[in-house]
Design a protein around this motif. Structure first.
Motif, PDB file in Angstrom:
ATOM      1  N   ASP A   1      13.386  17.186 -78.960  1.00 24.93           N
ATOM      2  CA  ASP A   1      11.795  16.890 -79.399  1.00 24.93           C
ATOM      3  C   ASP A   1      10.694  16.939 -77.915  1.00 24.93           C
ATOM      4  O   ASP A   1      10.410  16.453 -78.502  1.00 24.93           O
ATOM      5  N   ASP A   2       9.889  17.762 -77.728  1.00 23.90           N
ATOM      6  CA  ASP A   2      10.308  19.243 -78.067  1.00 23.90           C
ATOM      7  C   ASP A   2      10.418  19.665 -76.302  1.00 23.90           C
ATOM      8  O   ASP A   2       9.782  21.401 -76.878  1.00 23.90           O
TER       9      ASP A   2
ATOM     10  N   ASP B   1      10.689  24.710 -82.488  1.00 19.67           N
ATOM     11  CA  ASP B   1      11.306  23.345 -82.565  1.00 19.67           C
ATOM     12  C   ASP B   1      11.974  22.856 -82.698  1.00 19.67           C
ATOM     13  O   ASP B   1      13.482  23.997 -82.991  1.00 19.67           O
TER      14      ASP B   1
ATOM     15  N   GLU C   1       1.216  17.506 -80.939  1.00 18.43           N
ATOM     16  CA  GLU C   1       1.697  18.120 -82.076  1.00 18.43           C
ATOM     17  C   GLU C   1       2.589  16.901 -83.284  1.00 18.43           C
ATOM     18  O   GLU C   1       2.081  16.719 -84.392  1.00 18.43           O
ATOM     19  N   GLU C   2       2.726  15.890 -82.124  1.00 23.02           N
ATOM     20  CA  GLU C   2       3.628  14.281 -83.066  1.00 23.02           C
ATOM     21  C   GLU C   2       2.331  13.954 -84.175  1.00 23.02           C
ATOM     22  O   GLU C   2       3.362  12.999 -84.223  1.00 23.02           O
TER      23      GLU C   2
ATOM     24  N   HIS D   1       5.507  22.516 -78.842  1.00 27.68           N
ATOM     25  CA  HIS D   1       4.463  21.029 -78.121  1.00 27.68           C
ATOM     26  C   HIS D   1       5.236  20.270 -77.648  1.00 27.68           C
ATOM     27  O   HIS D   1       6.317  20.553 -76.637  1.00 27.68           O
TER      28      HIS D   1
END
Ligand SMILES: [Zn+2]
Length: 329
Positions: free
Chosen positions: A163-164, A216, A193-194, A63
């Protein structure tokens, strides 16, 4: 190599605002892939190789988005109040700097600091140096991210966005190294994604893969007070047995362990009580997809100082190349 990661980690890209990161990645890889497209949500979907006998269609997802904050309102004195974009912990907000896409920087502070209690996120405001709502450089709906440079610590690297972006970096290096494979491999640089594995969901629908792998970070339990768990620096990439979004498909994990053993790469088995990765969304796409994740242990996840071990990163690249280069059974 390091220069690329430095640029990747510096790019502004909270959930829903990944354009800068995507443009940088596309510029870096467009001559190394057979095809690419950007979908309606903003995912960068690239393909490398075509399906051959005994091959499989594989989706690899890293991501692009980072956690951030978004302005809910600016008060009369020019203080900008915020809500979270992804897993921002109030504790990690205290006394940190943030930066907006227009370059405006500010200090995150909370309204009430009594009793030594951690303030709730809605107590926090950003002081951008403005003295009124009118002269404040940011407005309702503007996103911001933690500020923080990339730091090369020798065997370890630190930045606000491991991340990431480290997953994006692993994907980029692997796709550049990848030569011959019976598999058709889709390297996806996903969005949002988060905030709930959203980009991977639509990307997986359009690719319709037979195997899904997320790249990840995961937790690292080797700092004081956390040593009872196994995930640690320098012990190799982590292969997902379970997290809050996924139970790693056993036969697929066995195939990844086999690849690691073939190539002499150490690995760790990852079991998390919560959290999730893009693999959780891929697994539930259409009628279901065998899925897992290759993760890198990361200290201080979701703080402005996320730290990884360089050797673990390099081993993760090697493992991914080894795994996707061969027939998978
Ligand atoms: Zn992540």
């Amino acid at each position: 190599m390091k220069e690329l990661l430095q640029k990747l980690t510096a790019a502004f890209g909270p959930s829903g605002y990944e354009t800068n990161v995507r443009e940088l990645i596309l510029e870096t890889i467009k001559n190394d892939v057979d095809e690419y497209r950007v979908d309606a949500l903003g995912n960068l979907i690239t393909r490398k190789g075509t399906l051959k006998e005994n091959g499989k269609r594989i989706m690899i997802s890293a991501h692009m988005d980072e956690i951030g904050l978004m302005v809910t309102h600016v008060d009369e004195q020019g203080y900008a109040y915020v809500t979270n974009l992804g897993g921002v912990r109030p504790l990690n907000c205290m006394s940190n700097r943030v930066i907006f896409e227009n370059g405006t920087e500010g200090m995150l502070c909370a309204r009430d600091l009594e009793n030594g209690k951690i303030p709730a996120l809605n107590q926090y405001f950003v002081d951008t140096g403005a003295s009124s709502r009118e002269n404040c450089e940011v407005k309702i709906g503007d996103p911001c991210v933690f500020a923080g440079n990339f730091v090369d610590m020798g065997d370890r690297w630190m930045s606000k966005t491991m991340d990431d972006r480290i997953g994006c970096y692993i994907a980029i290096e692997a796709l550049k190294e990848l030569k011959d494979s019976p598999n058709e491999i889709y390297f996806v640089f996903s969005v949002q994604e988060e905030v709930g594995l959203r980009g991977a969901k639509t990307a997986a629908y359009s690719i319709d893969p037979e195997i899904g792998i997320a790249l990840d970070v995961t937790m690292c339990f080797d700092t004081p007070g956390l040593v009872e768990r196994n995930l640690k620096f320098g012990a190799g990439p982590c292969i997902k047995a379970k997290d809050g979004s996924l139970v790693g498909t056993p036969w697929l994990n066995n195939a990844i362990y086999d690849a690691a053993e073939r190539a002499g790469i150490p690995y760790q088995i990852e079991v998390l009580r919560g959290a999730g990765t893009d693999a959780g969304a891929i697994a539930l796409s259409r009628s279901g997809v065998p899925s897992s994740a290759i993760s890198v242990a990361c200290r201080y996840v979701h703080t402005p100082s996320e730290m990884v071990d360089v050797n673990d990163v390099n081993q993760a690249i090697r493992l991914l190349v080894e795994f996707v280069s061969h027939e998978i059974k």
